[in-house]
Write a protein that holds these residues in place. Structure first.
Motif, short mmCIF file in Angstrom:
data_model
loop_
_atom_site.label_atom_id
_atom_site.label_comp_id
_atom_site.label_asym_id
_atom_site.label_seq_id
_atom_site.Cartn_x
_atom_site.Cartn_y
_atom_site.Cartn_z
N THR A 230 3.64 19.54 -0.82
CA THR A 230 2.27 19.31 -1.30
C THR A 230 2.08 17.85 -1.69
OG1 THR A 230 2.04 21.58 -2.08
CG2 THR A 230 0.59 19.93 -3.07
N LEU A 231 3.06 17.28 -2.41
CA LEU A 231 2.94 15.87 -2.79
C LEU A 231 2.90 14.99 -1.56
CD1 LEU A 231 2.94 13.57 -4.85
CD2 LEU A 231 5.44 13.63 -4.80
N ASN A 232 3.77 15.25 -0.61
CA ASN A 232 3.81 14.42 0.59
C ASN A 232 2.48 14.47 1.34
OD1 ASN A 232 5.69 12.83 2.46
ND2 ASN A 232 4.80 14.33 3.86
N ARG A 233 1.90 15.65 1.45
CA ARG A 233 0.63 15.79 2.17
C ARG A 233 -0.51 15.07 1.45
NH1 ARG A 233 0.37 20.73 1.77
NH2 ARG A 233 -1.25 20.97 0.17
N ARG A 234 -0.64 15.30 0.15
CA ARG A 234 -1.76 14.71 -0.59
C ARG A 234 -1.58 13.21 -0.77
NH1 ARG A 234 -3.13 19.15 -5.27
NH2 ARG A 234 -4.45 17.46 -6.07
N PHE A 235 -0.37 12.78 -1.04
CA PHE A 235 -0.11 11.36 -1.25
C PHE A 235 -0.36 10.57 0.04
CE2 PHE A 235 2.06 7.46 -2.13
CZ PHE A 235 2.17 7.35 -3.51
N THR A 236 0.14 11.08 1.15
CA THR A 236 -0.04 10.39 2.43
C THR A 236 -1.51 10.30 2.80
OG1 THR A 236 2.13 11.19 3.17
CG2 THR A 236 0.62 10.37 4.86
N ALA A 237 -2.26 11.38 2.57
CA ALA A 237 -3.68 11.39 2.92
C ALA A 237 -4.48 10.38 2.11
CB ALA A 237 -4.25 12.80 2.72
N LEU A 238 -4.15 10.21 0.84
CA LEU A 238 -4.96 9.37 -0.03
C LEU A 238 -4.40 7.95 -0.20
CD1 LEU A 238 -5.93 11.93 -2.84
CD2 LEU A 238 -7.35 11.07 -0.97
N ALA A 239 -3.09 7.80 -0.19
CA ALA A 239 -2.48 6.48 -0.39
C ALA A 239 -2.11 5.79 0.91
CB ALA A 239 -1.25 6.59 -1.29
N GLY A 240 -2.17 6.50 2.00
CA GLY A 240 -1.95 5.87 3.30
C GLY A 240 -0.52 5.86 3.79
N ARG A 241 0.42 6.34 2.98
CA ARG A 241 1.82 6.41 3.39
C ARG A 241 2.53 7.44 2.51
NH1 ARG A 241 3.88 0.52 2.95
NH2 ARG A 241 1.68 -0.08 2.94
N PRO A 242 3.65 8.00 2.96
CA PRO A 242 4.37 8.98 2.14
C PRO A 242 4.86 8.36 0.84
CG PRO A 242 5.11 9.06 4.43
CD PRO A 242 4.25 7.84 4.30
N PRO A 243 5.11 9.19 -0.18
CA PRO A 243 5.48 8.64 -1.50
C PRO A 243 6.75 7.79 -1.48
CG PRO A 243 5.67 11.05 -1.44
CD PRO A 243 4.93 10.66 -0.23
N MET A 244 7.79 8.19 -0.74
CA MET A 244 9.01 7.40 -0.73
C MET A 244 8.83 6.08 0.03
SD MET A 244 10.89 9.07 -2.70
CE MET A 244 12.43 8.18 -2.54
N ALA A 245 7.99 6.09 1.06
CA ALA A 245 7.68 4.84 1.76
C ALA A 245 6.87 3.91 0.85
CB ALA A 245 6.90 5.13 3.04
N TYR A 246 5.98 4.49 0.06
CA TYR A 246 5.21 3.68 -0.90
C TYR A 246 6.14 3.08 -1.95
CZ TYR A 246 1.85 2.33 -4.47
OH TYR A 246 1.13 1.60 -5.39
N LEU A 247 7.11 3.86 -2.42
CA LEU A 247 8.06 3.36 -3.41
C LEU A 247 8.82 2.15 -2.87
CD1 LEU A 247 9.77 3.53 -6.02
CD2 LEU A 247 11.21 5.21 -4.83
N THR A 248 9.31 2.25 -1.64
CA THR A 248 10.02 1.13 -1.03
C THR A 248 9.12 -0.08 -0.90
OG1 THR A 248 11.48 2.60 0.22
CG2 THR A 248 11.24 0.35 1.04
N TRP A 249 7.90 0.14 -0.41
CA TRP A 249 6.97 -0.98 -0.24
C TRP A 249 6.64 -1.63 -1.58
CZ3 TRP A 249 2.10 -1.40 -2.38
CH2 TRP A 249 1.36 -2.51 -1.97
N TRP A 250 6.41 -0.82 -2.61
CA TRP A 250 6.05 -1.40 -3.91
C TRP A 250 7.20 -2.18 -4.52
CZ3 TRP A 250 2.47 -3.48 -6.32
CH2 TRP A 250 2.53 -3.70 -7.69
N ARG A 251 8.44 -1.69 -4.37
CA ARG A 251 9.59 -2.43 -4.86
C ARG A 251 9.66 -3.82 -4.23
NH1 ARG A 251 14.17 2.39 -4.51
NH2 ARG A 251 13.91 3.18 -6.66
N LEU A 252 9.44 -3.89 -2.92
CA LEU A 252 9.50 -5.18 -2.22
C LEU A 252 8.32 -6.07 -2.59
CD1 LEU A 252 10.73 -3.87 1.23
CD2 LEU A 252 12.06 -5.17 -0.45
N THR A 253 7.15 -5.47 -2.80
CA THR A 253 5.99 -6.25 -3.23
C THR A 253 6.22 -6.82 -4.62
OG1 THR A 253 4.52 -4.89 -1.87
CG2 THR A 253 3.51 -6.13 -3.66
N ARG A 254 6.81 -6.02 -5.51
CA ARG A 254 7.16 -6.52 -6.84
C ARG A 254 8.19 -7.64 -6.75
NH1 ARG A 254 5.92 -7.42 -10.87
NH2 ARG A 254 7.66 -6.75 -12.17
#
Length: 308
Positions: A230-254
């Motif tokens: 459920t998290l993967n479906r809703r997160f991907t639909a609204l944030a544009g990427r799966p939650p773990m991919a977002y975590l990796t991207w945000w770490r690198l952006t930080r």
């Protein structure tokens, strides 16, 4: 930390600036595009704003306008044109053209300022903002924004002791309120919808509060109170990427933001964003941004020195 604060902090550099300006009669001014975000607030009177490639926009007393991408634009006492303007030379030509209409819009007083934004990776919440964010504060709408505007105007008018600290802080507060008001408006899509969704918002809050934690998909789902699917479906639909991919991207952006602003060793930056070694961070950084952390830091330092 929260998503809106982090999204702004990821790109904000240097000190903001602001002026209190007045005009009357026939007037017009062109503001060229720049690497940053600009804002205007109408303290009294009214005027027109024309952004490059946009349509004329009437601004009334209490209106606040954010140009988050530094788009070139013009301000004037009257409508500059009813056709679309697609280049800064066109804006300049319009302002130089003799005016044949009669009368004027009367006196107007404005707060005009800008924020310096870094050229590194930014949060999609900031990137998805439109060319012009127009937020009226009259009639009781956006009371926090109206309060910030009133305080900022008073500080600039009075030049009281401590103003050199108060004014930049209030300008930063103004930016937060402008972005918050836009993302929180009724029916907002994109990242506004992501922040309004309790499941996605809970996962985002966890990631932004502690990006260095060894999060797993199961742990984030548990924090959001739903299943992993459920998290993967809703997160991907609204944030544009799966939650773990977002975590990796945000770490690198930080990591990119820390490299731009400081001189800490790469190992320290790696530990702060959740990587076990400088080598692991460097490998992921090159894969995401196409350059090494060292080259990125050097390029950012050169750009900052040129801009200052």
């Amino acid at each position: 930390m929260d998503v809106v604060s982090d999204a702004i902090a990821a790109v904000r550099v240097g000190r903001p600036s602001c002026e209190r300006l007045g005009a009357a009669g026939r007037w017009g001014v062109r503001i060229p595009g720049y690497a940053g975000a600009g804002f205007h607030v109408v303290l009294s009177g009214s005027c027109w704003l024309l952004a490059e490639g946009g349509e004329p926009l009437r601004l009334e007393r209490g209106d606040a306008v954010l140009l988050p991408h530094g788009t070139g634009h013009a301000l004037s006492d009257g409508v500059l044109t009813h056709r679309r303007v697609r280049s800064l030379p066109e804006l300049e030509a319009l302002l130089a053209r003799p005016r044949t209409d009669t009368g004027g819009e009367g006196a107007v007083e404005l707060l005009c300022g800008k924020y310096r934004l870094g050229q590194g990776p930014g949060h999609p919440l900031m990137r998805e903002l439109p060319t012009v964010v127009h937020l009226p504060t009259g009639g009781g709408s956006h009371p926090e924004l109206a309060s910030a505007v009133a305080l900022l105007g008073a500080e600039l008018a009075a030049e009281l002791p401590g103003g050199r600290l108060a004014v930049p802080a209030l300008i930063d507060l103004l930016l937060v309120y402008l972005v918050r008001a836009w993302t929180g408006r009724p029916g907002a899509g994109g990242w506004g919808a992501a922040l309004a969704d309790p499941v996605v918002a809970a996962a985002l809050a966890a990631v932004h509060a502690d990006p260095a934690r060894a999060w797993s998909a199961e742990a984030l789902a548990a924090r959001a109170g739903v299943s992993r699917a459920t998290l993967n479906r809703r997160f991907t639909a609204l944030a544009g990427r799966p939650p773990m991919a977002y975590l990796t991207w945000w770490r690198l952006t930080r990591a990119a933001a820390l490299l731009r602003r400081g001189t800490d060793p790469l190992a320290a930056v790696a530990g702060e964003v959740g990587y076990g070694s400088a080598y692991a961070l460097s490998h992921a950084f090159v894969r995401e941004f196409g350059t090494t952390p060292g080259r990125y830091r050097a390029t950012a330092a050169t750009a900052a020195a040129t801009a200052s």
